[in-house]
Structures are given as C-alpha cells and as structure tokens.
Design a protein around this motif. Structure first.
Motif, PDB file in Angstrom:
ATOM      1  N   LEU A 120       0.859  -1.100  -0.083  1.00 16.73           N
ATOM      2  CA  LEU A 120      -0.091  -0.066   0.122  1.00 16.73           C
ATOM      3  C   LEU A 120       0.869   1.241   0.125  1.00 16.73           C
ATOM      4  O   LEU A 120       1.813   1.284   0.854  1.00 16.73           O
ATOM      5  N   ILE A 121       0.667   2.209  -0.857  1.00 16.45           N
ATOM      6  CA  ILE A 121       1.154   3.364  -0.934  1.00 16.45           C
ATOM      7  C   ILE A 121       0.359   4.352  -0.472  1.00 16.45           C
ATOM      8  O   ILE A 121      -0.964   4.529  -1.189  1.00 16.45           O
ATOM      9  N   HIS A 122       0.450   5.337   0.555  1.00 17.57           N
ATOM     10  CA  HIS A 122      -0.672   6.018   1.097  1.00 17.57           C
ATOM     11  C   HIS A 122       0.041   7.456   1.425  1.00 17.57           C
ATOM     12  O   HIS A 122       1.200   7.695   1.716  1.00 17.57           O
ATOM     13  N   ASP A 123      -1.060   8.364   1.631  1.00 18.94           N
ATOM     14  CA  ASP A 123      -0.652   9.700   2.066  1.00 18.94           C
ATOM     15  C   ASP A 123      -0.620   9.646   3.872  1.00 18.94           C
ATOM     16  O   ASP A 123      -1.598   8.785   4.408  1.00 18.94           O
ATOM     17  N   GLY A 124       0.030  10.473   4.307  1.00 16.80           N
ATOM     18  CA  GLY A 124      -0.131  10.483   6.003  1.00 16.80           C
ATOM     19  C   GLY A 124       0.285   9.275   6.413  1.00 16.80           C
ATOM     20  O   GLY A 124       1.229   8.322   5.991  1.00 16.80           O
ATOM     21  N   GLU A 125      -0.249   8.928   7.711  1.00 18.55           N
ATOM     22  CA  GLU A 125       0.117   7.760   8.331  1.00 18.55           C
ATOM     23  C   GLU A 125      -0.603   6.525   7.761  1.00 18.55           C
ATOM     24  O   GLU A 125      -1.785   6.632   7.231  1.00 18.55           O
ATOM     25  N   LYS A 126      -0.127   5.359   8.048  1.00 18.89           N
ATOM     26  CA  LYS A 126      -0.661   4.179   7.624  1.00 18.89           C
ATOM     27  C   LYS A 126      -2.070   3.917   7.956  1.00 18.89           C
ATOM     28  O   LYS A 126      -2.273   3.955   9.066  1.00 18.89           O
ATOM     29  N   PRO A 127      -3.002   3.646   7.085  1.00 18.82           N
ATOM     30  CA  PRO A 127      -4.452   3.421   7.693  1.00 18.82           C
ATOM     31  C   PRO A 127      -4.562   1.936   8.429  1.00 18.82           C
ATOM     32  O   PRO A 127      -3.821   0.960   7.997  1.00 18.82           O
ATOM     33  N   ASP A 128      -5.333   2.043   9.318  1.00 16.13           N
ATOM     34  CA  ASP A 128      -5.683   0.779  10.139  1.00 16.13           C
ATOM     35  C   ASP A 128      -6.279  -0.280   9.337  1.00 16.13           C
ATOM     36  O   ASP A 128      -5.898  -1.547   9.933  1.00 16.13           O
ATOM     37  N   TRP A 129      -6.838  -0.060   8.215  1.00 14.21           N
ATOM     38  CA  TRP A 129      -7.658  -1.092   7.682  1.00 14.21           C
ATOM     39  C   TRP A 129      -6.793  -2.224   6.707  1.00 14.21           C
ATOM     40  O   TRP A 129      -7.041  -3.158   6.387  1.00 14.21           O
ATOM     41  N   HIS A 130      -5.289  -1.655   6.598  1.00 12.06           N
ATOM     42  CA  HIS A 130      -4.362  -2.605   5.910  1.00 12.06           C
ATOM     43  C   HIS A 130      -3.324  -2.967   6.655  1.00 12.06           C
ATOM     44  O   HIS A 130      -2.686  -2.275   7.389  1.00 12.06           O
ATOM     45  N   THR A 131      -3.235  -4.402   6.898  1.00  7.66           N
ATOM     46  CA  THR A 131      -2.286  -5.051   7.906  1.00  7.66           C
ATOM     47  C   THR A 131      -1.124  -5.397   7.189  1.00  7.66           C
ATOM     48  O   THR A 131       0.022  -5.801   7.871  1.00  7.66           O
ATOM     49  N   GLY A 132      -0.889  -5.220   5.918  1.00  5.58           N
ATOM     50  CA  GLY A 132       0.128  -5.650   5.001  1.00  5.58           C
ATOM     51  C   GLY A 132       1.267  -4.684   5.092  1.00  5.58           C
ATOM     52  O   GLY A 132       1.141  -3.612   5.589  1.00  5.58           O
ATOM     53  N   PRO A 133       2.077  -4.960   4.242  1.00  8.08           N
ATOM     54  CA  PRO A 133       3.264  -3.819   3.832  1.00  8.08           C
ATOM     55  C   PRO A 133       2.567  -2.503   3.243  1.00  8.08           C
ATOM     56  O   PRO A 133       1.929  -2.442   2.324  1.00  8.08           O
ATOM     57  N   ALA A 134       3.405  -1.551   3.588  1.00 10.20           N
ATOM     58  CA  ALA A 134       2.933  -0.171   3.266  1.00 10.20           C
ATOM     59  C   ALA A 134       4.150   1.017   3.285  1.00 10.20           C
ATOM     60  O   ALA A 134       4.972   0.730   4.060  1.00 10.20           O
ATOM     61  N   ILE A 135       4.066   1.950   2.553  1.00  7.87           N
ATOM     62  CA  ILE A 135       5.118   3.096   2.520  1.00  7.87           C
ATOM     63  C   ILE A 135       4.314   4.071   2.272  1.00  7.87           C
ATOM     64  O   ILE A 135       3.267   4.147   1.580  1.00  7.87           O
ATOM     65  N   SER A 136       4.934   5.475   2.610  1.00  7.05           N
ATOM     66  CA  SER A 136       4.209   6.613   2.473  1.00  7.05           C
ATOM     67  C   SER A 136       4.541   7.328   1.163  1.00  7.05           C
ATOM     68  O   SER A 136       5.676   6.912   0.532  1.00  7.05           O
ATOM     69  N   ALA A 137       3.623   8.050   0.737  1.00  4.47           N
ATOM     70  CA  ALA A 137       3.963   8.881  -0.469  1.00  4.47           C
ATOM     71  C   ALA A 137       5.302   9.682  -0.411  1.00  4.47           C
ATOM     72  O   ALA A 137       6.162   9.707  -1.613  1.00  4.47           O
TER      73      ALA A 137
END
Length: 385
Positions: A120-137
């Motif tokens: 998941l590539i997201h703005d701001g803080e990582k959202p709670d609904w995704h439990t997998g890998p993530a990085i910020s914009a």
C-alpha cells in the motif's frame, strides 16, 4: 513520432492483440517520441516525457530492490497527484498489478478487496484497515531518486484493478484494460471524437481511480499532449491552471464547469481560451450548456462513461447544442442497448453497454434513437467531486 493515424492505430491494435500493452508501454514510447516536451503538470511538479519515464523507471527499481525484496505483489495506491501517476507507471514497468483507489469514497469496500499482502502506498499515516506492507508517499519520492539502470525486463503482464463507482451496483473490484486490444480501438475512437492533438494542454479533473482519468492519461501519452492533472483543485485553482498552462481542452463533471462559470460570470474576468469542454458523469442541463457556450463558444461535448468500461459514447458540440440530453454515438468497438432489446435498436428502458472488453447493465435509464444514446436518469458519480 507516435500519432493516432489510422496506420498507427492498426499497428497498436495488432501489438496489443499479440503482446498486450500497458500505460508503461505508452510512457516509454512517448519518452522516445516526445522527449523534452512537457508531459505532466501537477500541483507541485512538472515532468517532460523523458523525465516522467526515467523517474518511473527509477521508482520501479527502488520499489523492487528496497521495498518488494524482489518479490512480485500487487501495488495499491491511495494517494493524489503525481503520487498516484508515478506508482502506476512503476508498477506496470515491473509487470505488477496495480489498484488506484480513493479510500475515503470506498471506506466500507476497501478492506475487503485489497489483498493482505499488497503493498500500500498512502498519504499521511498508514491506515488501520491494511495490515500488510505499506510505504508513505514521501518515501515514494525518495525511491524515485534511485537508479533504474540495472532493472531488467519482465515478461509479466500488468493489470489495472479499479473499484466501480456504484453506477452498475455495489462498488466492487474489476480488471480494466485501458490500452489492451479492445481498449486501443476504443481509445483511438475517443481521441478522434474529442480531437486531442500534440499541441494541446489537457486539464484533467478526473482522478486515475476513475476510468476516464486513465483514458486521458493514455491519450496524452499517445499524442504528446500535456496533461495538467488537477482532480482535487478548487474552481479558482483550475481557472489559474487554465491560464498559466495554456489549457486548450478541459475535462470534468458539469459541476466543475458550473463552479468555474459562477466565478467568471460574477467577476466579469476574461475567460481562458478553450477549444474543447468535455463533460461526463453528471446530467448536463440545457441551462449549463447555454452558460458554457456564452463563455467558451460551441465547444461543449457530453460523454457517457463508467469505471468498468471507460468512456463509451461522446456527443459532439453540434449534437449537444441540438439536444443537451444526448450523450452521442458509441465509440468504435463499443455497443449500446436497452435491456431486453436488440443491440442499438430504438428503445427505451434500462441501459446496457459493452466496452473495455466488458458488458455491464447500468442503473441508468434512457433511450436509443438512431444509434444515439439519451440518458434520462443518470446516477451521479460522487467520487469525482
């Protein structure tokens, strides 16, 4: 130079049939064809065609080496501006599936359709609904500075997964092929109907998680036109962009143009010059057509589209002037009809369309008269506002 001549269209269709195509394929070809011409303008950045492709390649290498650990997985992009466009290109450069989303609009659906192992590539803080890998914009911007020179070719074929807007039932994930075999024919027909040319500057108010936004991006990559990507800009900001970027063609929902018309009419300011105004996704009223014609002349087109199929019909300015209720004739490779009636037959009722390699029954009601579609009660696509 890559142009949508009949010969090149046939060549692209043959290539798509044999090998498949992706947005990255178009971006790479555009980098060679159009080089240092401006490709993309966003709220914060500007890219030439060459810079756009090189940055996407660098991001692809950074994601592959430093985030994905050389393991393929879906990339989900919940972001805005170039932070959505670059990951889309990078994912396709890696041969990975990509899902651009508006998490706020689809808050109840997103947790159920995004795979747990997707990046998941997201703005701001990582959202709670995704439990997998993530990085910020912001991390994406850092990775885009990586070197993409050592990135090898991939034989995987990328897909774009979009969430439907609800015009054909409950929102759900589906695979779209904006530049696949059927998509190339449809895109070429859309290009001819709207008339995007290399010298154009195209203001896109439709985001990339909407099919029309993807088609505009692909059209600009096809032709070398400049894309001014402003799905979240305000009406004053859009008018400023039109003036500052020499916009010649603007595309959005009627509400966007109504808001801009309010400002121009109340201020008495000279309107920016446009040769095309493309409306879609909301009812286009006769009153608004009259207002826009007073401001920009007889340049208003009315398109009918949905996430599953992309744009399927476009009414010319002459057709819109004669009857603002029409959304025009189907594009090449598209079929339309009324449920329970033969293809293209004159009838009235619930509308079905076939486009983008998909057939859908809509929630809209209207009429087909001499192969021309009239929408009487279109569902409003609120995700564009």
């Amino acid at each position: 130079m890559l142009q949508l001549t009949p010969q090149n269209t046939r060549r692209l269709v043959r290539a798509a049939r044999r090998h498949g195509m992706s947005i990255a394929t178009l971006a790479e070809a555009a980098a060679t064809s159009f080089g240092d011409s401006t490709a993309l303008v966003t709220a914060t950045k500007r890219y030439s065609f060459r810079e756009l492709w090189n940055t996407a390649e660098s991001l692809a290498a950074g994601l592959y080496l430093h985030v994905l650990g050389r393991q393929p997985r879906m990339i989900v992009v919940s972001s805005e501006g170039e932070d959505m466009i670059l990951p889309l290109l990078a994912a396709h450069r890696l041969g990975l599936d990509v899902m651009p989303i508006n998490a706020a609009t689809h808050a109840e659906v997103v947790p159920h359709v995004v795979p747990r192992d997707a990046l998941l590539i997201h703005d701001g803080e990582k959202p709670d609904w995704h439990t997998g890998p993530a990085i910020s914009a912001s991390r994406v911007s850092e990775l885009a500075q990586s070197s993409g020179t050592s990135l090898g070719r991939t034989r995987r074929r990328s897909r774009i997964i979009l969430l439907s807007s609800g015009r054909t039932g409950s929102p759900r994930a589906h695979v779209t092929r904006p530049v696949g075999y059927g998509g190339v024919r449809q895109l070429a027909s859309l290009h001819r109907r709207i008339g995007i040319e290399r010298g154009d500057s195209v203001l896109a108010c439709s985001p990339l998680h909407h099919g029309h936004g993807l088609q505009l991006l692909a059209s600009c990559l096809f032709t070398g036109a400049q894309l001014v990507y402003a799905p979240h800009a305000t009406a004053p900001e859009r008018l400023d962009l039109m003036r500052n970027e020499g916009v010649t063609l603007a595309s959005g929902i009627p509400s966007h143009f109504s808001d801009m018309a309010d400002i121009l009419e109340s201020s008495g300011a000279e309107p920016p010059s446009l040769r095309r105004v493309v409306c879609s996704a909301e009812p286009l009223t006769e009153a608004l057509v009259s207002r826009l014609t007073d401001i920009w002349g007889p340049v208003v087109l009315n398109a009918y589209a949905m996430t599953e199929t992309g744009t399927v019909t476009v009414a010319s300015p002459e057709q819109v002037a004669a009857n603002p209720g029409t959304v025009g004739f189907p594009l090449s490779g598209v079929e339309i009809g009324i449920v329970g009636e033969p293809i293209h037959a004159d009838a009235e009722g619930q509308i079905w369309v076939r486009g983008g390699n998909r057939t859908v029954i809509t929630n809209d009601y209207g009429r087909v008269i001499d192969r021309q579609l009239y929408v009487d009660s279109p569902a409003v696509n609120r995700e564009l506002t």
